[in-house]
Scaffold this motif. Structure first.
Motif, mmCIF file in Angstrom:
data_model
loop_
_atom_site.group_PDB
_atom_site.id
_atom_site.type_symbol
_atom_site.label_atom_id
_atom_site.label_comp_id
_atom_site.label_asym_id
_atom_site.label_seq_id
_atom_site.Cartn_x
_atom_site.Cartn_y
_atom_site.Cartn_z
ATOM 1 N N LYS A 149 -3.436 7.361 -3.680
ATOM 2 C CA LYS A 149 -2.144 6.796 -4.058
ATOM 3 C C LYS A 149 -1.802 5.550 -3.248
ATOM 4 O O LYS A 149 -2.184 5.406 -2.096
ATOM 5 N N SER A 196 8.280 3.133 -4.449
ATOM 6 C CA SER A 196 7.489 3.617 -5.581
ATOM 7 C C SER A 196 6.151 4.149 -5.094
ATOM 8 O O SER A 196 5.626 3.707 -4.067
ATOM 9 N N GLU A 197 5.625 5.092 -5.854
ATOM 10 C CA GLU A 197 4.324 5.673 -5.540
ATOM 11 C C GLU A 197 3.456 5.594 -6.786
ATOM 12 O O GLU A 197 3.894 5.940 -7.888
ATOM 13 N N SER A 239 1.496 3.422 -1.836
ATOM 14 C CA SER A 239 2.908 3.596 -1.508
ATOM 15 C C SER A 239 3.534 2.218 -1.338
ATOM 16 O O SER A 239 3.129 1.455 -0.450
ATOM 17 N N SER A 285 1.701 -3.063 -1.128
ATOM 18 C CA SER A 285 1.402 -1.786 -0.485
ATOM 19 C C SER A 285 0.343 -1.974 0.583
ATOM 20 O O SER A 285 -0.233 -3.054 0.742
ATOM 21 N N SER A 308 -0.556 6.272 -8.330
ATOM 22 C CA SER A 308 -1.861 6.899 -8.131
ATOM 23 C C SER A 308 -2.954 6.024 -8.741
ATOM 24 O O SER A 308 -2.713 5.244 -9.662
ATOM 25 N N SER A 320 6.158 7.755 -9.128
ATOM 26 C CA SER A 320 7.595 7.814 -8.871
ATOM 27 C C SER A 320 8.095 6.415 -8.544
ATOM 28 O O SER A 320 7.334 5.527 -8.164
#
Length: 265
Positions: A123, A87-88, A125, A133, A90, A162
């Motif tokens: 962002k 997943s990403e 990740s 992350s 922001s 995403s």
């Protein structure tokens, strides 16, 4: 002594009576053990995310910043469970988060301007199979517009770009409180001024006490240098050799300075 023996003897009798009553008043047939009702428990495969700082502090963090200074805060994206999909997410500047907080709490904190805030990367990740992350560093810098003694806030919000990760609004919002404090003084009293040294033990004195002594006219620190007794000379009578022994208080101070230097570097 007689009173103590009387109380001790009667307390023991009461304890024995209570134990006898408990063992005689209960039996296995009076205790029914049924399986827990799990009908209301609904399991989910949803991966939920939330923001924290480097110490896993959620929702907000408070830091101290010097007048017209700056600094940085590291934020992380964490998840309640692993997922097979990356997943990403922001991170954006969100003044409306602070507005809602002020309205809810009755405060009137002022947001640090967006122009004074920068992101090393916009962002997060979150890799597949991971629940945390890498860090996202948020830099900030104060100007002459911010005043000493006031608190300013950097409001941010995370937005999923995403992946399967989901985030509740309260978990996606984060407030960074900046307490602005006065710049520390210095001991520069001029080239012709006498230098004042303080030599002390640390066994029962905190070296930070020296910062309490300032000159009335200039506000400069009285002491120019601090010398700590760090080594004790120890003679090993067995081998005839001499050793230097650093006491525990000095070790603590040196380790604290080392951690501070590492955090600033």
């Amino acid at each position: 002594m007689k009173t103590y023996e009387f109380l001790k003897r009667n307390a023991l009798l009461l304890l024995l009576a209570a134990a006898a009553g408990f063992s005689g008043g209960c039996n296995q047939t009076e205790i029914d053990m049924f399986p827990a009702d799990e009908s209301g428990i609904v399991s989910t495969d949803t991966q939920m995310g939330y923001l924290t700082d480097e110490n896993a502090q959620r929702e907000f963090v408070t830091v101290e910043v010097r007048e017209r200074g700056g600094g940085s805060v590291s934020l992380y994206l964490r998840a309640t469970k692993k997922s097979g999909t990356a997943s990403e997410v922001s991170l954006v500047y969100a003044p409306e988060v602070l507005e809602a907080y002020n309205e809810q709490t009755g405060n009137s904190f002022e947001a640090l301007p967006e122009t004074a805030v920068g992101f090393s990367s916009g962002k997060f990740s979150l890799a597949a199979g991971s629940q945390q992350s890498g860090e996202l560093t948020l830099d900030y810098a104060l100007t002459t517009e911010q005043t000493v003694g006031a608190t300013y806030v950097i409001p941010v919000r995370a937005e999923v770009v995403s992946g399967e990760l989901k985030m509740k609004s309260e978990d996606a919002e984060y407030l960074i409180f900046l307490n602005v404090v006065e710049n520390p003084g210095d001991c520069d009293k001029g080239e012709d001024a006498a230098k004042v040294f303080c030599v002390m033990e640390t066994n029962d004195v905190n070296p930070l006490n020296l910062l309490s002594f300032t000159l009335d006219d200039s506000g400069k620190y009285l002491f120019d240098a601090l010398v700590l007794f760090s080594d004790n000379i120890i003679l090993d009578e067995t081998t005839g050799t001499v050793h230097a022994l650093v006491n525990d208080n000095i070790k603590y101070i040196l380790r604290s300075i080392l951690r501070l230097c590492r955090s600033v570097a």
